[in-house]
Design a protein around this motif. Structure first.
Motif, PDB file in Angstrom:
ATOM      1  N   ASN A 243       1.968   9.620  58.105  1.00  0.00           N
ATOM      2  CA  ASN A 243       3.081  10.034  57.246  1.00  0.00           C
ATOM      3  C   ASN A 243       2.871   9.623  55.790  1.00  0.00           C
ATOM      4  OD1 ASN A 243       4.655  11.113  59.465  1.00  0.00           O
ATOM      5  ND2 ASN A 243       5.027   8.997  60.068  1.00  0.00           N
ATOM      6  N   THR A 244       1.680   9.908  55.288  1.00  0.00           N
ATOM      7  CA  THR A 244       1.305   9.531  53.918  1.00  0.00           C
ATOM      8  C   THR A 244       1.030  10.777  53.083  1.00  0.00           C
ATOM      9  OG1 THR A 244       0.388   7.390  54.574  1.00  0.00           O
ATOM     10  CG2 THR A 244      -0.472   8.343  52.548  1.00  0.00           C
TER      11      THR A 244
ATOM     12  N   GLY B   8       3.980   6.226  52.304  1.00  0.00           N
ATOM     13  CA  GLY B   8       3.030   5.881  53.346  1.00  0.00           C
ATOM     14  C   GLY B   8       2.228   4.636  53.026  1.00  0.00           C
TER      15      GLY B   8
END
Length: 204
Positions: free
Chosen positions: A81-82, A98
């Motif tokens: 989730n970056t 992230g």
């Protein structure tokens, strides 16, 4: 005099090369859902050897990770989730959200990473930066600095084995020690990838 001139030329060339902006990277590893984002285009899955340029951002999904390698062998690993992008004309990357790992070779110029509220710099070492909350900066080896974005005069120096955080009110904590060995054994940005080039220095 000719010899001196040639030597000065090569020294200058080396200095220019090591301080060159981070304008392009190669995707060197993809784990699960990693996508390249471009303006006016549909995000597409990233594959090994894809190029990441100033016009592209990288986004990782849940339980996903990626590794990018630059021409000077600087490595950036992206956690789940970056969202990550490059900054034009600078040795700097942007972390929208992230977690990232940055490994900068000993002879390369420092690399900066910025979030919406802080900037960190890594000088010849390896560090982890996460947007949290709270924002956390951990130096595994080498030296780093962290300061509020746009306020380098407030930089806090962080040495190998130390970490700092930014609190909700914008205060950067004083460096404290952390368990480097535990991070090496548990961080997905380390255990899910090939050994870091300076692993021996980190362990030392």
């Amino acid at each position: 005099m000719v010899v001196c001139g040639v030597l000065l030329f090569f020294v200058a060339a080396i200095r220019f090369t090591t301080a060159a902006p981070l304008q392009e990277a190669r995707v060197s590893q993809v784990i699960q859902d990693v996508r390249l984002l471009e303006a006016h285009a549909t995000p597409r899955p990233a594959v090994v050897n894809d190029k990441v340029t100033l016009r592209r951002a990288v986004r990782t999904g849940a339980e996903s990770r990626a590794e990018l390698t630059f021409t000077d062998l600087t490595i950036t690993r992206l956690g789940a989730n970056t969202i990550f992008s490059l900054q034009a004309g600078a040795r700097e990357v942007e972390l929208t959200k992230g977690t990232i790992l940055i490994e900068v070779p000993a002879k390369a110029a420092p690399v900066k990473a910025s979030t919406a509220s802080v900037t960190v710099a890594v000088m010849g070492g390896t560090a982890l930066l996460g947007t949290g909350p709270p924002i956390k900066f951990m130096v595994l080896e080498g030296t780093g600095t962290m300061y509020p974005k746009g306020r380098p005069e407030k930089a806090v120096t962080v040495h190998g084995g130390e970490m700092v955080m930014m609190t909700a009110d914008g205060h950067i904590t004083q460096p404290t020690e952390f368990d480097v060995k535990l991070v090496l054994e548990t961080s997905h940005l380390i255990v899910d990838f090939p050994p870091l080039a300076n692993l021996a220095l980190i362990l030392a």
